[in-house]
Design a protein around this motif. Structure first.
Motif, short mmCIF file in Angstrom:
data_model
loop_
_atom_site.label_atom_id
_atom_site.label_comp_id
_atom_site.label_asym_id
_atom_site.label_seq_id
_atom_site.Cartn_x
_atom_site.Cartn_y
_atom_site.Cartn_z
N GLY A 122 0.77 -1.23 0.00
CA GLY A 122 0.00 0.00 0.00
C GLY A 122 0.80 1.28 0.00
O GLY A 122 0.28 2.34 0.36
N GLN B 89 3.54 4.27 -1.77
CA GLN B 89 4.02 4.91 -2.99
C GLN B 89 5.54 4.73 -3.02
O GLN B 89 6.25 5.31 -2.21
CB GLN B 89 3.65 6.39 -2.98
CG GLN B 89 2.16 6.65 -2.94
CD GLN B 89 1.82 8.11 -2.82
OE1 GLN B 89 2.70 8.95 -2.74
NE2 GLN B 89 0.53 8.42 -2.79
N ARG C 234 1.17 0.84 -3.94
CA ARG C 234 0.08 1.67 -4.47
C ARG C 234 0.49 2.27 -5.80
O ARG C 234 -0.31 2.38 -6.72
CB ARG C 234 -0.28 2.76 -3.48
CG ARG C 234 -1.48 3.60 -3.91
CD ARG C 234 -1.67 4.82 -3.02
NE ARG C 234 -1.70 4.46 -1.61
CZ ARG C 234 -1.64 5.35 -0.62
NH1 ARG C 234 -1.52 6.63 -0.88
NH2 ARG C 234 -1.68 4.94 0.64
N SER C 235 1.75 2.71 -5.91
CA SER C 235 2.28 3.26 -7.15
C SER C 235 3.78 3.07 -7.14
O SER C 235 4.40 2.87 -6.08
CB SER C 235 1.93 4.75 -7.30
OG SER C 235 2.59 5.51 -6.29
N HIS D 89 -0.38 2.08 -12.08
CA HIS D 89 0.23 3.28 -11.50
C HIS D 89 1.77 3.19 -11.47
O HIS D 89 2.40 3.27 -10.42
CB HIS D 89 -0.29 3.52 -10.09
CG HIS D 89 -1.78 3.48 -9.97
ND1 HIS D 89 -2.62 4.20 -10.78
CD2 HIS D 89 -2.58 2.75 -9.14
CE1 HIS D 89 -3.88 3.94 -10.45
NE2 HIS D 89 -3.88 3.07 -9.47
#
Length: 774
Positions: free
Chosen positions: A48, A50, A74-75, A268
């Motif tokens: 979860g 970045q 997440r990205s 992403h």
């Protein structure tokens, strides 16, 4: 609010990679990983978050393509650390121990598991030993010879297996490649290949060359690897010491593979600011036919995206590649290729290509058809396994297709709603932008600057498309009959209109805009076409309006009954050029002609009742500004000025992007007594008086008088002199300057053309150089 900010900070992870790092370290700035693959693997486990992977400056040589799969993050962003210079290379350094061989050639023992496809010396690509030798000035394939496979040549090759034959298609519809597998007797080669073009033919009889033949190692810059003895032979370029040079050999075809799955797409991911270079060529892997277009492909590139969502590739450099740069294959959504510089590569710059399984009733060759009683008449795709809502924007693309001639700056096939905007594309062997079928429309092609196209092939355009949708047949009467019975069949595949808007196109060896076999459901508006005009072959539902056709015209070819086609409020220079026309669509009218004679010829065809002619009224045609003055007569027809913001928008790319050449406007109505025109360094005027005719010794009052020739110009290099009179260019008789410039439009793609001049009252032939240095 403070708690949310703290949670956001904790949700960010930064991993570091350095060429001097170690994969057993922690991936911190002080203890970076050595490989990008290790950092990617660690990123996948970051639940979860970045994740940023920051690459320290230097060159990375991955052992295999770096694989990025859907993970817990997440990205993911991969970029250089603080703007440092980062390169991913498909070639790896080697350190041969050189010994002199003979005739300027050096040799070195170099054990390799696989024979190298490319060799780089100090970062520059060398050429496999070839015949004829590499010639950077040769228009086609950097040098060709009709005797490349002659009996005398083949007899002189002891062990040609592993060599290659490269040629144009017999119709100049792209290229084809063969691998030599053996030799029968003294003069018969055994070969495999030719599958690179989906319109099969024999190789071109003249436009061909051979490479990777030891006996052809005879020129500086050439090399050959003997796989059986594991010996590398190099004829170094002048001034290069192999002992001091950096040597690298290419092995990887791809550098990054972004691959999700149907069940879990990769999401992403951003790739930014990285240089990708020196991959192996892929021309023998280009074997998958793309429906009934002329193309076959290899689904790969320096970056391959498959089953991805929200992938962005921006501000990267792609150069020295053997194949494609960026390839979106099968399911992709919201992929973006933005503000990249792509040049000196072997195949296409950006490709969006879906899966055949997404196509209803697919057929895979021009001459193959699905029987009517077996055809699926459901509109649209069968599933979602194709690129959609993706974009290529703001990219500078040039000198591509160096190996594969069936290539494009942007290729779209089995895809939907692709945006191609603000790209500058030039110096390409075939199309700048190509759409290979009608599946499934919705594309937006806007504000691109596309020129110097179709440089090595033929019968194509700066923008090219094919339809050949599921109902299409070459026989027009068959299409007319089936569409009359089933009108809805026209747009089963081309469901949404494709819009070509506010572009500038130029093609000297074809059409600026070429809608070929069955291309349907297009809106073409507000474009400037600088050279080859606009062609519509048979199709349905094309609306062409408010385009400026400089120095050319409208080319309607073999239209279908009840096509619904419209051609209106366009500016046209020359008379229409119809071929095989029995049906003329819904409306051809209210166009503006720069020549009264061209207008009268158009009216004689039965249309253009409300069209008018006159002076162009452009603000500055000589400077390439084709917007209208406030008093331009074309405005009376509702024609409006075209937005002239073409090409790249990034300041850095704008500085280095070339501009489309501005042609001299061909308008006979503009020629007045005594008017002079500049052309490739020569000052010209019409032969207008009996005195001029007598002084030159002309049999009549036709020809173009040379008043001056600028030193160092193309005409000076051609040997043209003051006082010469040009009477013929190629096969075109020249009576006026307009005739000369119009003939030049037809011949300049060749680089040179024969001419007939009168000098000292005697006729002689001369070869004219028809373009300035690139």
């Amino acid at each position: 609010m403070l708690l949310l900010a703290q949670q956001s900070l904790r949700a960010q992870t930064v991993l570091y990679v350095s060429p001097t790092g170690n994969d057993q370290q922690k991936g911190t700035l002080q203890q970076p990983y050595r490989t990008l693959q290790q950092a990617v693997n660690k990123a996948a486990a970051q639940q979860g978050t970045q994740v940023q992977i920051q690459l320290r400056g230097g060159t990375y040589y991955p052992d295999s393509a770096v694989l990025i799969q859907a993970g817990a993050f997440r990205s993911l962003t991969i970029a250089p650390y603080k703007g440092e210079s980062v390169t991913l290379s498909g070639a790896r350094p080697v350190q041969p121990q050189w010994e002199a061989y003979k005739n300027g050639i050096w040799q070195a023992k170099l054990p390799l598991d696989v024979a190298p496809d490319r060799l780089f010396i100090n970062g520059k690509p060398m050429h496999m030993a070839r015949y004829p030798n590499y010639d950077s000035s040769a228009r086609i394939l950097n040098g060709t010879a009709a005797d490349a496979l002659s009996e005398a040549k083949v007899k002189g090759w002891q062990h040609p297996a592993g060599g290659y034959v490269h040629a144009l298609h017999a119709g100049e519809w792209g290229g084809m490649h063969f691998r030599i597998t053996g030799k029968k007797g003294d003069d018969q080669l055994e070969m495999a290949g030719g599958w690179q073009n989906n319109r099969p033919s024999a190789p071109h009889k003249k436009s061909r060359f051979v490479e990777n033949i030891f006996e052809e190692l005879d020129a500086p810059g050439e090399w050959y690897y003997d796989s059986s003895r594991q010996v590398l032979y190099v004829y170094p370029p002048a001034g290069v010491s192999l002992q001091a040079a950096k040597i690298a050999v290419a092995g990887l075809e791809q550098l990054l593979m972004l691959k999700g799955t149907k069940q879990k797409p990769l999401q992403h991911v951003t790739i930014s600011g990285i240089r990708f270079e020196h991959t192996a060529r892929t021309f023998m892997r280009t074997d998958e036919p793309l429906l009934r277009s002329d193309w076959a492909i290899f689904r790969g590139g320096a970056i391959l995206c498959e089953y991805t969502e929200d992938v962005t590739i921006r501000q990267c450099v792609f150069t020295g590649l053997g194949g494609n740069a960026v390839f979106f294959s099968n399911y992709n959504r919201h992929g973006s290729v933005k503000d990249n510089h792509i040049f000196n590569i072997g195949a296409s710059a950006v490709a969006f290509v879906g899966a055949p399984e997404a196509v209803r009733s697919p057929a895979f060759r021009y001459e193959k058809f699905v029987p009517w009683n077996e055809m699926d008449y459901t509109p649209g795709p069968a599933n979602d396994n194709y690129p959609a809502e993706c974009s290529a924007e703001g990219n500078l693309v040039h000198h591509i297709g160096e190996t594969e001639k069936q290539s494009a700056g942007v290729q779209i096939e089995m895809a939907s709603d692709i945006t191609v905007s603000h790209n500058t594309i030039y110096n390409v062997p075939r199309a700048g932008i190509n759409i290979g079928d009608g599946c499934w429309g919705g594309h937006m092609i806007s504000h691109n600057d596309v020129f110097n196209t179709v440089l090595e092939t033929g019968d194509h355009g700066a923008f090219n498309s094919w339809g050949r949708d599921r109902f299409w047949r070459p026989e027009r009467r068959i299409i007319d009959s089936i569409v009359a019975a089933r009108p809805s069949i026209k747009f089963l595949d081309a469901m949404k209109p494709t819009v070509i808007r506010n572009n500038r196109f130029a093609c000297d060896h074809g059409w600026d805009i070429d809608l070929d076999d069955g291309s349907g459901n297009y809106i073409i508006e507000n474009n400037v076409c600088l050279s080859g005009g606009l062609k519509l072959r048979e199709g349905y539902g094309r609306v062409v309006r408010n385009n400026i056709l400089v120095n050319n015209t409208f080319h309607p070819h073999v239209w279908l009954a009840n096509s619904g086609d419209i051609f209106t409020r366009n500016v046209v220079t020359l008379p229409y050029a119809p071929i095989g026309m029995e049906h003329w669509g819904t409306r051809i009218d209210s166009n503006y002609f720069l020549s009264a004679a061209a207008l009268e010829a158009a009216k004689a065809l039965g249309g253009d009742a409300h069209s008018i002619s006159g002076a162009p009224g452009f603000i500055n045609a000589a400077g390439g500004d084709y917007r209208f003055t406030s008093s331009a007569p074309a405005l009376q027809l509702g024609i409006r000025s075209v937005d002239d913001h073409f090409g790249v928008t990034s300041p850095a790319l704008k500085k280095i992007a070339k501009k489309a050449p501005v042609p001299t406007l061909l308008v006979k109505a503009m020629e007045v007594a005594g008017e002079r025109k500049e052309w490739l360094g020569a000052t010209l005027k019409n032969i207008e008086t009996l005195g001029e005719r007598s002084a030159a010794g002309l049999p009549d009052q036709s020809g173009v008088l040379v008043l001056a020739v600028a030193p160092g110009s193309p005409m000076a290099a051609s040997g043209l002199q003051k006082g010469d009179v040009i009477r013929k260019l190629g096969d075109n008789a020249i009576a006026t300057v307009t005739d000369l410039l119009q003939a030049y439009q037809q011949h300049r793609w060749m680089g040179r053309s024969s001419a007939v001049i009168i000098r000292n009252q005697a006729e002689q032939k001369i070869s004219l150089l028809l373009k300035t240095a690139d």
